[in-house]
Design a protein around this motif. Sequence first.
Motif, PDB file in Angstrom:
ATOM      1  N   LYS A   9      19.336 -20.540   6.129  1.00 24.08           N
ATOM      2  CA  LYS A   9      19.648 -22.626   6.655  1.00 24.08           C
ATOM      3  C   LYS A   9      20.548 -22.295   7.209  1.00 24.08           C
ATOM      4  N   VAL A  10      21.749 -21.875   7.382  1.00 22.89           N
ATOM      5  CA  VAL A  10      22.291 -22.254   8.276  1.00 22.89           C
ATOM      6  C   VAL A  10      21.811 -22.100   9.567  1.00 22.89           C
ATOM      7  N   GLY A  11      21.503 -20.113  10.042  1.00 24.58           N
ATOM      8  CA  GLY A  11      20.556 -20.209  11.163  1.00 24.58           C
ATOM      9  C   GLY A  11      19.290 -21.500  11.912  1.00 24.58           C
ATOM     10  N   LEU A  12      18.498 -21.644  10.245  1.00 22.34           N
ATOM     11  CA  LEU A  12      17.607 -22.831  10.578  1.00 22.34           C
ATOM     12  C   LEU A  12      18.553 -23.799  11.565  1.00 22.34           C
ATOM     13  N   LEU A  13      20.050 -24.584  10.739  1.00 17.74           N
ATOM     14  CA  LEU A  13      20.240 -25.326  11.232  1.00 17.74           C
ATOM     15  C   LEU A  13      20.760 -25.287  12.552  1.00 17.74           C
ATOM     16  N   LEU A  14      21.176 -24.319  13.060  1.00 11.03           N
ATOM     17  CA  LEU A  14      22.026 -23.694  14.492  1.00 11.03           C
ATOM     18  C   LEU A  14      20.915 -24.331  15.271  1.00 11.03           C
ATOM     19  N   SER A  15      19.373 -23.667  15.073  1.00  8.20           N
ATOM     20  CA  SER A  15      18.255 -23.368  15.665  1.00  8.20           C
ATOM     21  C   SER A  15      17.698 -25.161  16.272  1.00  8.20           C
ATOM     22  N   LEU A  16      17.602 -26.329  14.770  1.00  5.80           N
ATOM     23  CA  LEU A  16      17.654 -27.913  15.206  1.00  5.80           C
ATOM     24  C   LEU A  16      18.965 -27.888  15.696  1.00  5.80           C
ATOM     25  N   VAL A  23      16.938 -31.790  23.552  1.00  2.32           N
ATOM     26  CA  VAL A  23      16.163 -32.764  23.845  1.00  2.32           C
ATOM     27  C   VAL A  23      16.713 -33.416  24.766  1.00  2.32           C
ATOM     28  N   ALA A  24      18.234 -33.692  24.187  1.00  2.00           N
ATOM     29  CA  ALA A  24      19.247 -35.198  24.236  1.00  2.00           C
ATOM     30  C   ALA A  24      19.089 -34.875  25.827  1.00  2.00           C
ATOM     31  N   ARG A  25      19.478 -33.633  26.230  1.00  2.00           N
ATOM     32  CA  ARG A  25      20.181 -33.263  27.699  1.00  2.00           C
ATOM     33  C   ARG A  25      19.114 -33.635  28.656  1.00  2.00           C
ATOM     34  N   THR A  26      17.353 -33.310  28.158  1.00  2.00           N
ATOM     35  CA  THR A  26      16.520 -33.278  28.463  1.00  2.00           C
ATOM     36  C   THR A  26      15.941 -34.807  29.778  1.00  2.00           C
ATOM     37  N   VAL A  27      16.426 -35.806  27.973  1.00  2.00           N
ATOM     38  CA  VAL A  27      16.430 -36.953  27.731  1.00  2.00           C
ATOM     39  C   VAL A  27      16.790 -37.954  29.173  1.00  2.00           C
ATOM     40  N   LEU A  52      10.780 -27.760  23.385  1.00  2.00           N
ATOM     41  CA  LEU A  52      11.393 -28.390  22.817  1.00  2.00           C
ATOM     42  C   LEU A  52      11.160 -28.631  21.179  1.00  2.00           C
ATOM     43  N   GLY A  53      10.181 -30.145  21.604  1.00  2.00           N
ATOM     44  CA  GLY A  53       9.934 -30.694  20.507  1.00  2.00           C
ATOM     45  C   GLY A  53       9.343 -29.777  20.064  1.00  2.00           C
ATOM     46  N   THR A  54       8.482 -28.971  20.287  1.00  2.00           N
ATOM     47  CA  THR A  54       7.486 -28.412  19.055  1.00  2.00           C
ATOM     48  C   THR A  54       8.452 -26.921  18.263  1.00  2.00           C
ATOM     49  N   SER A  55       9.409 -26.259  19.529  1.00  2.00           N
ATOM     50  CA  SER A  55      10.551 -25.703  18.449  1.00  2.00           C
ATOM     51  C   SER A  55      11.478 -26.806  17.563  1.00  2.00           C
ATOM     52  N   ALA A  56      12.034 -27.798  17.684  1.00  2.00           N
ATOM     53  CA  ALA A  56      12.312 -28.998  16.577  1.00  2.00           C
ATOM     54  C   ALA A  56      10.842 -28.846  15.679  1.00  2.00           C
ATOM     55  N   LEU A  57       9.942 -29.348  15.717  1.00  2.00           N
ATOM     56  CA  LEU A  57       9.656 -29.790  14.407  1.00  2.00           C
ATOM     57  C   LEU A  57       8.965 -27.933  13.464  1.00  2.00           C
ATOM     58  N   LEU A  58       9.227 -26.588  14.041  1.00  2.00           N
ATOM     59  CA  LEU A  58       8.700 -25.645  13.664  1.00  2.00           C
ATOM     60  C   LEU A  58      10.024 -25.568  12.597  1.00  2.00           C
TER      61      LEU A  58
END
Length: 72
Positions: A9-16, A23-27, A52-58
């Motif tokens: 869960k920690v790894g997933l949260l870090l990835s998110l 995404v913020a930097r890209t915006v 980036l959006g796709t990976s966040a959704l995954l």
Amino acid sequence: MPRKHANSKVGLLLSLGSSAIAVARTVKQMRRARGTQDKLTAANTVAGLLPLGTSALLVLRRLRGRSHQHAG
């Protein structure tokens, strides 16, 4: 064939979190490109947002799957 272990869960949260920062930097880059009316940079930025959006959704889907497994 070795079995794939679920990410922690920690790894997933870090990835998110890293996806959210990217995404913020890209915006921010997109706003800059629009301000200078640089169409090529704007197109490149939009193309960069898609994975980036796709990976966040995954990652979100994995987190939801983990919460449903623990609830049921």
